[in-house]
Design a protein around this motif. Sequence first.
Motif, PDB file in Angstrom:
ATOM      1  N   THR A 277      68.347   2.418  50.299  1.00 29.93           N
ATOM      2  CA  THR A 277      69.604   2.064  49.559  1.00 29.93           C
ATOM      3  C   THR A 277      70.602   3.513  49.907  1.00 29.93           C
ATOM      4  OG1 THR A 277      68.718   0.482  48.163  1.00 29.93           O
ATOM      5  CG2 THR A 277      71.071   1.139  48.002  1.00 29.93           C
ATOM      6  N   ILE A 278      70.085   4.426  49.502  1.00 30.21           N
ATOM      7  CA  ILE A 278      70.844   5.651  49.694  1.00 30.21           C
ATOM      8  C   ILE A 278      71.121   5.902  51.206  1.00 30.21           C
ATOM      9  CG2 ILE A 278      70.882   8.223  49.273  1.00 30.21           C
ATOM     10  CD1 ILE A 278      69.611   7.597  46.482  1.00 30.21           C
TER      11      ILE A 278
ATOM     12  N   ALA B 274      73.626   3.952  52.567  1.00 35.14           N
ATOM     13  CA  ALA B 274      75.008   4.284  52.068  1.00 35.14           C
ATOM     14  C   ALA B 274      75.623   5.572  52.776  1.00 35.14           C
ATOM     15  CB  ALA B 274      74.841   4.731  50.467  1.00 35.14           C
TER      16      ALA B 274
ATOM     17  N   LEU C 173      64.994   2.800  46.619  1.00 32.12           N
ATOM     18  CA  LEU C 173      66.141   3.732  46.224  1.00 32.12           C
ATOM     19  C   LEU C 173      66.539   4.494  47.679  1.00 32.12           C
ATOM     20  CD1 LEU C 173      65.465   4.692  42.483  1.00 32.12           C
ATOM     21  CD2 LEU C 173      67.479   3.391  43.353  1.00 32.12           C
TER      22      LEU C 173
ATOM     23  N   ALA D 116      73.204   3.626  43.939  1.00 29.91           N
ATOM     24  CA  ALA D 116      72.127   2.854  44.563  1.00 29.91           C
ATOM     25  C   ALA D 116      71.344   2.269  43.070  1.00 29.91           C
ATOM     26  CB  ALA D 116      71.206   3.951  44.934  1.00 29.91           C
ATOM     27  N   TYR D 117      71.503   3.269  42.193  1.00 29.77           N
ATOM     28  CA  TYR D 117      70.762   2.553  41.031  1.00 29.77           C
ATOM     29  C   TYR D 117      71.578   1.444  40.408  1.00 29.77           C
ATOM     30  CZ  TYR D 117      67.169   5.902  39.835  1.00 29.77           C
ATOM     31  OH  TYR D 117      66.134   6.713  39.725  1.00 29.77           O
TER      32      TYR D 117
END
Length: 216
Positions: free
Chosen positions: A82-83, A86, A79, A171-172
Motif C-alpha cells: 500500500t505504501i 502511495a 502495508l 496506509a494503516y
Amino acid sequence: MPNDISPRDPGRFGLESFAQVLPERDPITGEDPGSFDGFHEGMMRSLAPLTPYECVIAENLVAIEWELLQHRRMRDACLRQTIRGAIRDAVVAQRKAAHEDALDVAWDRFIEDGGDEDDWEEPVTFDGEAAERAGDDLATRAISHDRDVQATAYAEIAELGQDPVEVMSAAYRDFPSPAKRHDAQILDLERRRRDVKRDYDALQAARPLDGAVIEG
C-alpha cells in the motif's frame, strides 16, 4: 520433592526420537528457506518436552508461534504494498505536473514566436511507465536496510510534499482487506497461544514427583 525434569528416553516409548510422534512438515512457498527448522529447534529446546504427549502440545505451540510470525509478515507485506503504491503515485503526479509545466512554457514560447494553434504539437510526451519505475525505485530504497540509502529516500519523499510517517499512517488508516484478515488471525492465534501454553504449563506441573515409594 521437586518434579523430575530429567529428559525421558524416547526408546521407552518405542521411538527413536520424540519427533516421530508427528508427521514431517513441508515448507510453504513464501517462507524464508530453512527458517522454520532453526525456529523449531530453538522453541523445542526452550519448551523442553519430556514425553510424547508433551511433545505434541509443544509442537502445537511452535506451530501457533510460527503462524503468528507468518501472519505478521503477510500483514506487513500488505502495508508495504500500500505504501509502495502511495509513493509511486506521488512520484507519477510530481513528474506529470512537471511535464505539464514544461508544456505550458513551450506553448507560451510557441505563441510568442507567432505559432498557430492548429500547428501546435507537444514537443515531448509524458512517459508514465518511466515515472512508475522511478516511483517503485524510490519505494524500494525507502525500505532499504542501508540507513543512508533509506534516509536519502525519506528526503526525496519529503520533497514530494509527503511525510513518510503520514504515508505510513495513511496506509494503516486505509488498511486493505487482506491485511485486516491477517490482523484478525493474529488476534485469534494469540488467544490460542495463551490457551495452549496454559495447558502445557499444567501438563508439566503434573509430572510425577521424583521420590522413593513409601510402603505402608
